[in-house]
Write an enzyme that holds these catalytic residues in place. Structure first.
Site, mmCIF file in Angstrom:
data_model
loop_
_atom_site.group_PDB
_atom_site.id
_atom_site.type_symbol
_atom_site.label_atom_id
_atom_site.label_comp_id
_atom_site.label_asym_id
_atom_site.label_seq_id
_atom_site.Cartn_x
_atom_site.Cartn_y
_atom_site.Cartn_z
ATOM 1 N N THR A 182 31.325 -12.148 39.917
ATOM 2 C CA THR A 182 30.715 -11.297 38.902
ATOM 3 C C THR A 182 31.174 -11.767 37.527
ATOM 4 O OG1 THR A 182 32.579 -9.782 38.885
ATOM 5 C CG2 THR A 182 30.786 -9.255 40.365
ATOM 6 N N GLU A 327 27.315 -7.690 43.918
ATOM 7 C CA GLU A 327 27.866 -7.165 45.170
ATOM 8 C C GLU A 327 26.767 -6.842 46.183
ATOM 9 O OE1 GLU A 327 28.559 -6.341 42.133
ATOM 10 O OE2 GLU A 327 30.690 -5.997 41.811
ATOM 11 N N LYS A 437 31.252 9.167 24.916
ATOM 12 C CA LYS A 437 31.794 10.486 25.232
ATOM 13 C C LYS A 437 31.934 11.261 23.931
ATOM 14 C CE LYS A 437 33.353 8.003 28.899
ATOM 15 N NZ LYS A 437 33.283 6.578 28.552
ATOM 16 N N TRP A 442 28.074 13.498 27.470
ATOM 17 C CA TRP A 442 27.893 12.055 27.623
ATOM 18 C C TRP A 442 26.561 11.639 27.029
ATOM 19 C CZ3 TRP A 442 29.717 10.628 33.260
ATOM 20 C CH2 TRP A 442 31.108 10.802 33.316
HETATM 21 P P1 ADP Z 1 27.533 -8.805 35.642
HETATM 22 O O1 ADP Z 1 28.593 -7.748 35.832
HETATM 23 O O2 ADP Z 1 27.968 -10.185 35.678
HETATM 24 O O3 ADP Z 1 26.539 -8.484 34.570
HETATM 25 P P2 ADP Z 1 25.639 -8.236 37.684
HETATM 26 O O4 ADP Z 1 24.475 -9.054 37.358
HETATM 27 O O5 ADP Z 1 26.042 -8.060 39.072
HETATM 28 O O6 ADP Z 1 26.844 -8.832 36.996
HETATM 29 O O7 ADP Z 1 25.474 -6.855 36.956
HETATM 30 C C1 ADP Z 1 25.096 -5.706 37.610
HETATM 31 C C2 ADP Z 1 24.956 -4.594 36.622
HETATM 32 O O8 ADP Z 1 23.886 -4.868 35.729
HETATM 33 C C3 ADP Z 1 24.608 -3.284 37.237
HETATM 34 O O9 ADP Z 1 25.748 -2.607 37.667
HETATM 35 C C4 ADP Z 1 23.915 -2.548 36.100
HETATM 36 O O10 ADP Z 1 24.824 -1.924 35.252
HETATM 37 C C5 ADP Z 1 23.262 -3.664 35.353
HETATM 38 N N1 ADP Z 1 21.832 -3.721 35.710
HETATM 39 C C6 ADP Z 1 21.233 -4.530 36.589
HETATM 40 N N2 ADP Z 1 19.907 -4.289 36.637
HETATM 41 C C7 ADP Z 1 19.665 -3.285 35.770
HETATM 42 C C8 ADP Z 1 18.499 -2.565 35.371
HETATM 43 N N3 ADP Z 1 17.305 -2.841 35.853
HETATM 44 N N4 ADP Z 1 18.659 -1.575 34.466
HETATM 45 C C9 ADP Z 1 19.857 -1.274 33.949
HETATM 46 N N5 ADP Z 1 20.986 -1.914 34.281
HETATM 47 C C10 ADP Z 1 20.899 -2.910 35.183
#
Ligand code: ADP
Length: 542
Positions: A182, A327, A437, A442
């Site tokens: 990640t 994940e 916050k 929120w």
């Molecule tokens: P990184 O942490 O490297 O950005 P990821 O690509 O795994 O890795 O990121 C996942 C996160 O990206 C999710 O937990 C979410 O917060 C955000 N995310 C992914 N797709 C969307 C979406 N369509 N809308 C809003 N947030 C998103």
């Protein structure tokens, strides 16, 4: 009574084999400089066999990690199959990460062989002295260029020396096939290891008509990098289906993408919103024929509703909003209207399409409140999203932080805060760490920034929390005007635009005009950088 079915392991080799037998003529195209290199699944299968022989000759054994440092291209696709099918573990490295993080993940994964695109050689040469486990480097080109890497081999020379037949081992479906780390987190990146079974089932999941809905007839262009959660699994599903693939290589500017869509008649593409915002700005100024597109899959960050509307109304291109995570291999939810929702007024249809959608078959999902109870499907109550399913990790690779993210009863805690409406559509309110916050309430930064991006003079907007003496935190909006409005867009105009849309307490305390929103290594808005930059920003009082 027991079932009487065959014990058939869900592994990746049958995908490749199917493409070889049924779709040898179907093309895999790579943009290399000004020209396009054309190959096909027949050649792919042959070359994957040679590559597996070459890997074995380099000493790669079952379970060894094979790293890639490469853009989206044919050779990368070959590695996607050669390494896992021979029982090794493919590890695409996010080449945009800072050097120290790359060193950390290569050493943590204990990568044995590292494949590198010729254009990326200088970066790897600089890091090589710190990579403790890499025994061989392979440059992914025709000949070996001058390099300080050692021992080093040329990809094509290795393949030429080998035979296409490889004695593929019988693997178990729970064997590791690939891994990714990640990004965007604080601290070191966390590794996720994908099994053959997870990728197999995820590919079937992507192919479902109500999901990505890819078919053999499609011409698919993965703009999402192959190092970002395996290009969201798309090279696997395309091979499984025999769908034509067009790889943009390192050519990711809006003009490159528009030209490729037009020239190759791309039908479906996928990537993060920032890319498609850039393309939209180009398409609004210059004419390209993108009428072949039947789907633009947007995920990784929230797709602004205004962008979904613009593509639909101006270009008749459906933006399909999806949510996922490293994940989760990565697909979690996808926003497709249900049959009866298609007769709703357009306004309401867009409201649903701008949400992250419903869980894909294979993903179970719940919003959980502070007391551990599932939140009601009322579209209002917020909760932490937790998920489980056959393609969701159960822990991080050799990482002490795992217990923080996985519950005792087997769910993964996403760190995203959601609401679920009565149709089961989720909406990501925010990442937990991005929420503002404010005096016990929120505030969703995503909601405000999406609204601001709906203003016709705005190119990008990011909202962050800034410390406030009375309210604890308050929102600050950082706005990038479209080039034509750089000098004319005013705060007043934006406040006038936001006031009818939000309660007073949700309005940002201040609006700053900035040159560009910083981006993460995978092209998302990097709010961590903005937060650090404006940590001590004095919000206007009164
Ligand atoms: P990184 O942490 O490297 O950005 P990821 O690509 O795994 O890795 O990121 C996942 C996160 O990206 C999710 O937990 C979410 O917060 C955000 N995310 C992914 N797709 C969307 C979406 N369509 N809308 C809003 N947030 C998103």
């Amino acid at each position: 009574m027991q079932g009487l079915m065959m014990d058939y392991q869900l592994t990746l080799l049958p995908m490749l084999e199917r493409a070889r037998r049924l779709y040898p003529k179907k093309e895999i195209v790579t943009k290399a400089g000004p020209s396009l290199e054309r190959s096909n699944y027949g050649e792919l299968a042959d070359r994957v066999g040679r590559l597996a022989n070459a890997l074995a000759r380099l000493g790669v054994k079952r379970g060894d990690r094979v790293a890639t440092f490469a853009w989206n291209n044919l050779r990368h696709h070959e590695l996607y199959f050669a390494a896992p099918c021979m029982g090794a573990v493919l590890h695409p490295i996010n080449l945009r990460l800072p050097g120290d993080q790359i060193v950390y993940i290569v050493n943590h994964a204990e990568d044995q062989v590292l494949f590198v695109d010729p254009t990326l050689l200088p970066a790897v040469e600089k890091l090589a002295p710190h990579l403790k486990t890499v025994k061989a480097y392979v440059v992914m080109g025709d000949q070996l260029p001058q390099t300080t890497l050692t021992p080093v081999y040329s990809y094509e020379e290795l393949l030429r020396a080998e035979q296409p037949d490889y004695a593929w081992p019988a693997l178990g479906e729970n064997d590791a096939a690939a891994m990714c780390y990640t990004s965007g987190t604080t601290g070191n990146p966390k590794g996720v290891v994908y099994s053959h079974r997870a990728i197999y089932l995820h590919s079937m999941g992507l192919a479902m008509a109500d999901s990505f809905g890819l078919v053999e007839r499609d011409v698919f262009m993965p703009v999402v990098p192959m190092f970002h959660v395996l290009a969201w699994g798309t090279p696997f599903v395309c091979t499984m289906l025999g769908a034509k693939v067009v790889y943009p290589g390192p050519h990711l500017q809006p003009r490159d993408l528009a030209e490729l869509i037009q020239a190759e008649r791309i039908t479906v593409t996928a990537g993060v919103p920032t890319l498609w915002l850039g393309l939209l700005a180009l398409l609004e100024k210059e004419r390209y024929d993108i009428s072949s597109l039947r789907g633009m899959i947007v995920g990784g960050a929230a797709a602004p509703r205004s962008m979904i509307e613009a593509y639909q109304q101006k270009f008749n291109v459906p933006v399909i909003h999806a949510w996922g995570m490293t994940e989760m291999t990565p697909l979690g939810t996808i926003s497709r209207l249900k049959s009866y929702q298609t007769s709703l007024p357009e306004e309401q249809q867009f409201a649903f399409r701008a949400k992250q959608g419903t869980p894909n078959m294979g993903v179970e999902l719940r919003g959980v409140d502070e007391t551990g109870r599932e939140v009601p499907w009322d579209g209002k109550t917020i909760g932490e999203m937790q998920v489980r399913g056959p393609w969701i990790a159960r822990e991080y690779y050799r990482d002490e932080r795992s217990p923080l993210s996985f519950t005792a009863d087997g769910w993964f805690r996403t760190g995203d805060v959601i609401t679920v409406d009565s149709e089961g559509f989720i909406q990501i309110v925010d990442r937990t760490k991005d929420l503002v916050k404010s005096g016990g309430e929120w505030i969703s930064t995503q909601e405000i920034e999406n609204a601001i991006m709906g203003h016709p003079k705005v190119a990008e907007a990011a909202v962050i929390a800034v410390a406030h003496p009375k309210w604890q935190e308050r929102p600050l909006a950082c706005v990038v005007p479209k080039p034509d409005y750089k000098d004319s867009l005013t705060k007043q105009e934006l406040y006038d635009y936001l006031r009818p849309r939000f309660d007073k307490m949700y309005l940002p305390d201040d609006i700053l005009f900035i040159e560009a929103v910083p981006k993460t290594s995978v092209g998302k808005f990097d709010k961590k950088v903005l937060r650090a930059q404006y940590k001590d920003y004095a919000l206007p009082t009164g």
